[in-house]
Design an enzyme around this catalytic site. Structure first.
Site, PDB file in Angstrom:
ATOM      1  CE1 TYR A   1      60.812   7.965  90.933  1.00  8.92           C
ATOM      2  CE2 TYR A   1      60.582   5.440  90.874  1.00  8.92           C
ATOM      3  CZ  TYR A   1      60.074   6.777  91.074  1.00  8.92           C
ATOM      4  OH  TYR A   1      58.686   6.574  90.934  1.00  8.92           O
TER       5      TYR A   1
ATOM      6  CE  LYS B   1      60.351   8.028  94.217  1.00  6.30           C
ATOM      7  NZ  LYS B   1      58.919   7.863  94.230  1.00  6.30           N
TER       8      LYS B   1
ATOM      9  CD  GLU C   1      51.873   2.989  97.784  1.00  9.04           C
ATOM     10  OE1 GLU C   1      52.271   3.888  98.352  1.00  9.04           O
ATOM     11  OE2 GLU C   1      52.738   2.128  97.141  1.00  9.04           O
TER      12      GLU C   1
ATOM     13  CG  LEU D   1      57.779   5.110  98.312  1.00 10.30           C
ATOM     14  CD1 LEU D   1      58.717   4.304  97.951  1.00 10.30           C
ATOM     15  CD2 LEU D   1      57.532   6.021  97.287  1.00 10.30           C
TER      16      LEU D   1
END
Length: 280
Positions: free
Chosen positions: A32, A143, A175, A199
């Site tokens: 996504y 993702k 992260e 990411l």
């Protein structure tokens, strides 16, 4: 109001359109993107679409190579929604087939939804974060729809009164559950290098460009929770949070509880890019 799209049809987001055998529903077998639209213009659209295709490639998901058609559908949904400031969610899954772990021989499914975005007021004064172990899989650069570990960590942070959980793997910050993390030390921005464990944030790309333009060193290296606590400034970024100052890490106050100068500069320059469509 038209607020969604599914496999060739524009629909209301409340309409029941996803079959029970949809592999996104059954397995989380898909990827996504979230794209923010300011004043009717998608921000960094090309970068988002590129990342969507990279994520799909990584899980062997065959998206139509004509990304122009996909972008045109996005733009049409934006127009149909009647909104000018909104978030666009795009999901691509391996399609609809009887439940089986092996890849099915069927067309992929593409769905999109839009909703008005809200400005997070806390971005003016800063927020707090907590540390949690990074218990996700090894391929966080994808993702994917599989976000359960992120959800559990985000909920844990919320229940403790924090905006975000900063994840730690092998003693190093990776992260946030839905953000990239940065510290400022000696007037330099430091953030975790790109790898399979984080990411590649689109807002991260913008921050790097702004830093370079303003002569602010942008250093990609790992750092520890202790180094984070001792930082001069901290901020996190994402499409929906933009650039969020962090003024508290657990029970440690950062920069006297005030938003730092470099973070403010980045926020201001980021807004300039938004409203003047400055390319990254």
């Amino acid at each position: 109001m038209i607020s969604a799209y599914f496999n060739g049809k524009f629909v209301d987001a409340n309409d029941p359109v996803i079959p029970i055998d949809e592999r996104g529903h059954q397995f989380g077998d898909g990827v996504y993107e979230v794209i923010r639209i300011y004043n009717g213009k998608p921000f960094m659209l090309e970068e988002h679409v590129d990342r969507l295709y990279q994520s799909a490639y990584a899980i062997k998901l065959q998206i139509d190579p004509d990304c122009g058609a996909l972008k045109n559908t996005m733009l049409e949904l934006i127009r149909e929604s009647g909104l000018i400031n909104l978030d666009l969610y795009v999901q691509v899954t391996r399609g609809m087939a009887s439940r089986n772990h092996l890849f099915p021989d069927c067309p992929v499914s593409v769905s999109m939804t839009v909703k008005p975005f809200r400005t997070i007021k806390i971005g003016e004064k800063g927020a707090g974060v907590t540390f949690l172990p990074d218990e996700r899989w090894q391929n966080c650069f994808i993702k994917s729809l599989n976000l359960l570990p992120n959800i559990l960590a985000k909920q844990s942070a919320y229940e403790k009164g924090f905006l975000e959980a900063v994840l730690v793997r092998d003693g190093k910050v990776t992260e946030g559950t839905s953000s990239n993390v940065y510290i400022v030390k000696n007037s330099s921005i430091i953030t975790t290098p790109l790898s399979k464990h984080i990411l590649s944030g689109i807002t991260r790309m913008a921050v790097k460009g702004i830093a370079i333009e303003n002569g602010i060193p942008f250093i990609e290296k790992q750092f520890t929770p202790d180094e984070m606590i001792q930082a001069d400034e901290i901020f996190i970024t994402s499409t929906t949070m933009e650039i969020m100052p962090i003024v508290r890490v657990e029970d440690h106050e950062i920069n006297g509880g005030e938003v730092g100068t470099i973070t403010r500069t980045l926020q201001e320059q980021f807004k300039e890019r938004i409203f003047h469509s400055i390319p990254v």
